[in-house]
Design a protein around this motif. Structure first.
Motif, PDB file in Angstrom:
ATOM      1  N   LYS A  71       6.788   3.592 -26.191  1.00 46.92           N
ATOM      2  CA  LYS A  71       7.655   4.086 -27.434  1.00 46.92           C
ATOM      3  C   LYS A  71       7.921   5.547 -27.558  1.00 46.92           C
ATOM      4  O   LYS A  71       8.670   5.672 -28.315  1.00 46.92           O
ATOM      5  N   GLU A  72       7.125   6.060 -26.800  1.00 42.72           N
ATOM      6  CA  GLU A  72       7.630   7.589 -26.880  1.00 42.72           C
ATOM      7  C   GLU A  72       8.691   8.079 -25.696  1.00 42.72           C
ATOM      8  O   GLU A  72       9.025   9.227 -25.768  1.00 42.72           O
ATOM      9  N   GLU A  73       9.307   7.193 -25.032  1.00 43.01           N
ATOM     10  CA  GLU A  73      10.122   7.395 -23.692  1.00 43.01           C
ATOM     11  C   GLU A  73      11.312   8.023 -24.464  1.00 43.01           C
ATOM     12  O   GLU A  73      12.039   8.970 -23.715  1.00 43.01           O
ATOM     13  N   ASP A  74      11.837   7.948 -25.538  1.00 44.98           N
ATOM     14  CA  ASP A  74      13.020   8.365 -26.188  1.00 44.98           C
ATOM     15  C   ASP A  74      13.047   9.882 -26.350  1.00 44.98           C
ATOM     16  O   ASP A  74      13.840  10.696 -26.258  1.00 44.98           O
ATOM     17  N   ASP A  75      11.799  10.386 -26.433  1.00 42.43           N
ATOM     18  CA  ASP A  75      11.391  11.629 -26.865  1.00 42.43           C
ATOM     19  C   ASP A  75      11.413  12.393 -25.614  1.00 42.43           C
ATOM     20  O   ASP A  75      11.301  13.748 -25.319  1.00 42.43           O
ATOM     21  N   TYR A  76      11.465  11.795 -24.067  1.00 45.06           N
ATOM     22  CA  TYR A  76      11.305  12.553 -23.160  1.00 45.06           C
ATOM     23  C   TYR A  76      12.511  12.610 -22.149  1.00 45.06           C
ATOM     24  O   TYR A  76      12.485  12.431 -21.128  1.00 45.06           O
ATOM     25  N   GLN A  77      13.624  12.865 -23.066  1.00 48.83           N
ATOM     26  CA  GLN A  77      15.029  13.016 -22.434  1.00 48.83           C
ATOM     27  C   GLN A  77      15.238  14.523 -22.253  1.00 48.83           C
ATOM     28  O   GLN A  77      16.146  14.774 -21.789  1.00 48.83           O
ATOM     29  N   PHE A  78      14.356  15.239 -23.145  1.00 50.02           N
ATOM     30  CA  PHE A  78      14.692  16.754 -23.154  1.00 50.02           C
ATOM     31  C   PHE A  78      14.103  17.332 -21.923  1.00 50.02           C
ATOM     32  O   PHE A  78      13.125  16.678 -21.121  1.00 50.02           O
ATOM     33  N   SER A 128      19.192  22.051 -26.597  1.00 57.53           N
ATOM     34  CA  SER A 128      19.923  22.117 -28.004  1.00 57.53           C
ATOM     35  C   SER A 128      20.907  21.263 -27.970  1.00 57.53           C
ATOM     36  O   SER A 128      21.287  20.554 -28.776  1.00 57.53           O
ATOM     37  N   LEU A 129      21.718  21.129 -26.745  1.00 58.20           N
ATOM     38  CA  LEU A 129      22.823  20.141 -26.710  1.00 58.20           C
ATOM     39  C   LEU A 129      22.415  18.794 -26.868  1.00 58.20           C
ATOM     40  O   LEU A 129      23.046  17.956 -27.381  1.00 58.20           O
ATOM     41  N   LEU A 130      21.233  18.350 -26.143  1.00 59.88           N
ATOM     42  CA  LEU A 130      20.779  17.221 -26.148  1.00 59.88           C
ATOM     43  C   LEU A 130      20.480  16.694 -27.628  1.00 59.88           C
ATOM     44  O   LEU A 130      20.683  15.436 -28.353  1.00 59.88           O
ATOM     45  N   VAL A 131      19.865  17.740 -28.412  1.00 59.97           N
ATOM     46  CA  VAL A 131      19.608  17.423 -29.822  1.00 59.97           C
ATOM     47  C   VAL A 131      20.903  17.173 -30.686  1.00 59.97           C
ATOM     48  O   VAL A 131      20.918  16.115 -31.385  1.00 59.97           O
ATOM     49  N   ILE A 132      21.904  17.721 -30.587  1.00 59.87           N
ATOM     50  CA  ILE A 132      23.134  17.453 -31.109  1.00 59.87           C
ATOM     51  C   ILE A 132      23.764  16.312 -30.580  1.00 59.87           C
ATOM     52  O   ILE A 132      23.980  15.479 -31.470  1.00 59.87           O
ATOM     53  N   GLU A 133      23.572  15.910 -29.254  1.00 67.30           N
ATOM     54  CA  GLU A 133      24.040  14.688 -28.934  1.00 67.30           C
ATOM     55  C   GLU A 133      23.396  13.452 -29.579  1.00 67.30           C
ATOM     56  O   GLU A 133      23.624  12.417 -29.785  1.00 67.30           O
ATOM     57  N   LYS A 134      22.080  13.650 -29.723  1.00 61.57           N
ATOM     58  CA  LYS A 134      21.110  12.576 -30.174  1.00 61.57           C
ATOM     59  C   LYS A 134      21.257  12.415 -31.631  1.00 61.57           C
ATOM     60  O   LYS A 134      21.428  11.277 -31.986  1.00 61.57           O
ATOM     61  N   TYR A 135      21.359  13.528 -32.266  1.00 64.11           N
ATOM     62  CA  TYR A 135      21.503  13.292 -33.870  1.00 64.11           C
ATOM     63  C   TYR A 135      22.649  13.464 -34.604  1.00 64.11           C
ATOM     64  O   TYR A 135      22.977  13.415 -35.669  1.00 64.11           O
ATOM     65  N   ALA A 187      13.415  23.625 -14.164  1.00 67.03           N
ATOM     66  CA  ALA A 187      14.532  22.686 -14.575  1.00 67.03           C
ATOM     67  C   ALA A 187      14.603  22.871 -16.055  1.00 67.03           C
ATOM     68  O   ALA A 187      15.507  22.083 -16.530  1.00 67.03           O
ATOM     69  N   MET A 188      13.651  23.482 -16.643  1.00 68.48           N
ATOM     70  CA  MET A 188      13.844  23.366 -18.314  1.00 68.48           C
ATOM     71  C   MET A 188      14.760  24.455 -18.648  1.00 68.48           C
ATOM     72  O   MET A 188      14.960  25.394 -18.172  1.00 68.48           O
ATOM     73  N   ASP A 189      15.455  23.975 -19.511  1.00 68.17           N
ATOM     74  CA  ASP A 189      16.657  24.625 -20.091  1.00 68.17           C
ATOM     75  C   ASP A 189      16.829  24.573 -21.637  1.00 68.17           C
ATOM     76  O   ASP A 189      17.027  23.545 -21.989  1.00 68.17           O
ATOM     77  N   GLU A 190      16.538  25.612 -22.302  1.00 69.23           N
ATOM     78  CA  GLU A 190      16.596  25.600 -23.765  1.00 69.23           C
ATOM     79  C   GLU A 190      17.929  25.238 -24.319  1.00 69.23           C
ATOM     80  O   GLU A 190      17.990  24.462 -25.291  1.00 69.23           O
ATOM     81  N   LYS A 191      18.865  25.755 -23.755  1.00 67.47           N
ATOM     82  CA  LYS A 191      20.251  25.654 -24.088  1.00 67.47           C
ATOM     83  C   LYS A 191      20.638  23.942 -24.115  1.00 67.47           C
ATOM     84  O   LYS A 191      21.420  23.428 -24.865  1.00 67.47           O
ATOM     85  N   GLU A 192      20.378  23.547 -22.789  1.00 63.73           N
ATOM     86  CA  GLU A 192      20.465  21.959 -22.590  1.00 63.73           C
ATOM     87  C   GLU A 192      19.687  21.165 -23.609  1.00 63.73           C
ATOM     88  O   GLU A 192      20.344  20.079 -24.077  1.00 63.73           O
TER      89      GLU A 192
END
Length: 438
Positions: free
Chosen positions: A58-65, A263-270, A256-261
């Motif tokens: 149920k948490e897999e959707d939160d693990y795309q960042f 942020s873009l994923l948050v925009i894409e998701k919501y 591999a962690m990218d804070e800008k990416e």
């Protein structure tokens, strides 16, 4: 340096030293065994920790960042790290602890055997010394008795009052005592020679051999502890490259962690796709009151009630939407079971989210069509083979599967066209404001 020559008179000290040495060897074995259990427990707890923090379904959707993906990959590396500690524990158990247990038992048996031999030699020398002391004491008594008998004979021989028979008696007694003294002297001399030979052999060969055996055993003990310590270190060194790889993997996760990416994923998701609401118009109440009579015969354009609805719809459109959805359970939008169904075209979602859902559904349908098409091609080939060689099978047995496959393909293609049309509609319609959906 040899214990046999340097410590020839320290048997008791060597007895204690070798006992303490074996006790230390046994203590070291207990230490390695305890360390093995700690390594195993650490590995087990590390695995459990990584498993407990792995994302649930149920948490897999939160693990795309990127941050959460990196954390998930790090947990995999931690799990591999736990595996290396299990390897350390297993190798210590099989290559060190087991051999140490066998060695301790072997050395206890060897020491017991060497000490029993030393005790036997000591008892043998002690017996010889005791016998020597007895023969010497017997010789001393016989010597004293012989001297006294000789003195008695000399006095009797010088005494003119004694008869010749008395003098002869004293002479015979003196001779007997002298003979007994000579026999005791010879016995003492023989025993002394034997004892000296045994004592020399005892201190030059027999006990030095026992001491050498104890020395060899003790040196072997020290050498074995050295080897076991090196083997323990080598066991850990053998897995260090893999542990280093695990740590490097964790470093790569962080890279591999990218804070800008994210942020873009948050925009894409919501992102909803709505346009922000326009300016709220000014309501001139005096104008409305003066024209109330004339406007009563026409359709009102900007009444206060209408503006209020628009404002409420703009600000609380989301809440109104949810409320209407809940009320719809008891209204006309319900199925036979009384439960609201989600729209197939995802029209209840904001524009941007709707396009994403429709595209995802199209990708899913395309994959299923490709799969069914492949299955149909396989069935057609099988039917062709059966028609060419009926001995392999009945071609008509494939027809039923082909029919079912065709029906599934028709259904999937129909659904594909529907979703393509909805996607074209969603992509072609301009973005609306929040107030237009209320």
């Amino acid at each position: 340096m040899s214990w046999g020559t340097e410590l020839w008179d320290q048997y008791d000290q060597l007895h204690v030293h070798t006992q303490k040495g074996i006790e230390f060897l046994e203590k070291y074995g207990h230490f390695v065994d305890a360390r093995t259990k700690i390594e195993q427990e650490y590995a087990s707890k590390l695995r459990r920790l990584a498993r407990n923090y792995l994302p649930k379904k149920k948490e897999e959707d939160d693990y795309q960042f990127t941050a959460t993906k990196a954390f998930k990959l790090m947990l995999n590396e931690i799990n591999d790290l736990a595996g290396q500690h299990e390897v350390i524990a297993e190798n210590l158990s099989t290559a060190v602890v087991s051999d140490l247990t066998t060695l301790v038992k072997s050395m206890k048996d060897d020491r017991r055997k060497f000490l029993q031999e030393g005790a036997r030699l000591q008892a043998q020398l002690t017996l010889s010394l005791t016998t020597l002391a007895k023969t010497k004491e017997k010789y001393e008594k016989a010597f004293g008795a012989s001297e006294r008998a000789q003195d008695a004979y000399n006095k009797a021989d010088a005494d003119l009052n004694l008869s010749r028979a008395d003098v002869e008696k004293q002479r015979m007694t003196s001779n007997i005592k002298r003979q007994q003294m000579d026999d005791s002297k010879n016995e003492y001399a023989n025993q002394l020679q034997k004892t000296n030979e045994l004592q020399k052999l005892y201190y030059t060969k027999l006990m030095p051999a026992v001491f050498q055996s104890l020395q060899d055993m003790d040196e072997k003990r020290v050498k074995c502890i050295q080897n076991f310590m090196r083997k323990s270190a080598q066991t850990e060194q053998d897995v260090l490259p893999i542990i280093a790889q695990c740590l490097e993997g964790i470093q790569r996760c962080t890279d591999a962690m990218d804070e800008k990416e994210d942020s873009l994923l948050v925009i894409e998701k919501y992102k909803s796709g709505f346009l922000p609401p326009g300016d709220i118009p000014f309501e001139d109440l005096s104008t409305v009151e003066s024209g109330s009579v004339s406007s009563s015969t026409t359709t009102p354009q900007n009444t206060p009630s209408e503006k209020k609805t628009s404002i409420l719809g703009t600000i609380t459109g989301g809440k109104i939407k949810k409320r209407s959805g809940l009320l719809g359970i008891f209204g006309q939008n319900k199925n036979l079971s009384g439960i609201a169904l989600q729209e197939d075209d995802f029209s209840e979602l904001p524009p941007n989210q709707r396009r994403k859902k429709l595209q995802s559904k199209l990708d899913e349908l395309t994959a299923k069509i490709s799969q069914e098409t492949g299955a149909r091609d396989g069935l057609m080939k099988m039917k062709t083979v059966y028609e060419a060689n009926p001995a392999l099978g009945d071609p008509m047995s494939i027809q039923g599967q082909l029919t079912e496959n065709g029906q599934r393909l028709d259904k999937l293609r129909s659904d594909l066209r529907r979703y393509q049309a909805w996607l074209e509609e969603a992509e072609g319609s301009p973005a609306s404001t929040l107030s237009s959906r209320t």
